[in-house]
Structure formats: structure tokens, C-alpha cells
Design a protein around this motif. Sequence first.
Motif: not given
Length: 147
Positions: A131-146
Motif C-alpha cells: 500500500v505504501i509503495w503504490v501510494i508513494l509511487g503514484i505521488m512521485g509519478m504525478v508530482a515528482g518531476n514538476k
Amino acid sequence: MTLERGNAFTPVASATMIWPWGTSVAAGAVAGAASLLLNLGNGPLSMLSSGATTAIFFFAMVGGGVAILGGKGDRRARRYAGQYPWRFAAAPAMVGGAGTALVSFVLSALGGSLIGGLFGAIAAGIGTAAVIWVILGIMGMVAGNKR
């Protein structure tokens, strides 16, 4: 420790270089205390288990989330987290999963269920880490490269 592409310890180094310790400890303490208070009538072992595992979950989740979204920390680590969000999310997921499994096993062993507690703790740790891996991975994909 360098943050190059081939380094095996890069997700852990990246996570610890930008980890917001104060925020994650505070979030874990508040969530753990709330869970402990909500489970007052369930018995002492159930109460301690739910409070401790909730605290560990929120420690890892909030720490990883603020590390990805926050503005402080090493710029190389933040860039790594933005470029490789799933690798970065693995470090907080391992912390949360291992902590949950350990607390679950110890408290179920104290309750007298050694073998069943082992398998339950493994399942709880893997589930928490996923659960932690999926949520943080999605957060990183969406907001990480901004940034």
C-alpha cells in the motif's frame, strides 16, 4: 554515498537525505495515539498492536510523501525521487512493512500465537509495504518531476 544510476543503495540514500524526521514522527505519534484510543475496549494486546502499526504506517507514509512533495532536502535526492519514483517509494515501503511485521509478530507471540502470528505478521507487513509503495509511487509519478 553517491546518487548515480547504478548504485544499489540509491533509493535508501535518496530517502534518508530528504526524509522529514520531525513531521513523520509527529504524524506517526498522532495517528498511533488516535488508533490506540479508538481501540480501548478491545484488550491490551489488540490495543497496542493497532496503535503501534498505525503509527508505523503513518510514519512511513507521511515521511515519504513530504519527502517527495516538500521543498527542503538535497536537490540530487529530490531529482532522483522525481526520476525514479517507484525506486524511491521502495525505501519507505520497506520501513513501513518491516516495522508492521515486527510489531505484529511480537505482540501476537506475546498473545500465545507463535506460528499463526508469524504468518499473520508476514501478510500484514507485505500488505502494508504494498500500500505504501503504490501510494508513494503514484505521488512521485504525478508530482515528482514538476520541480
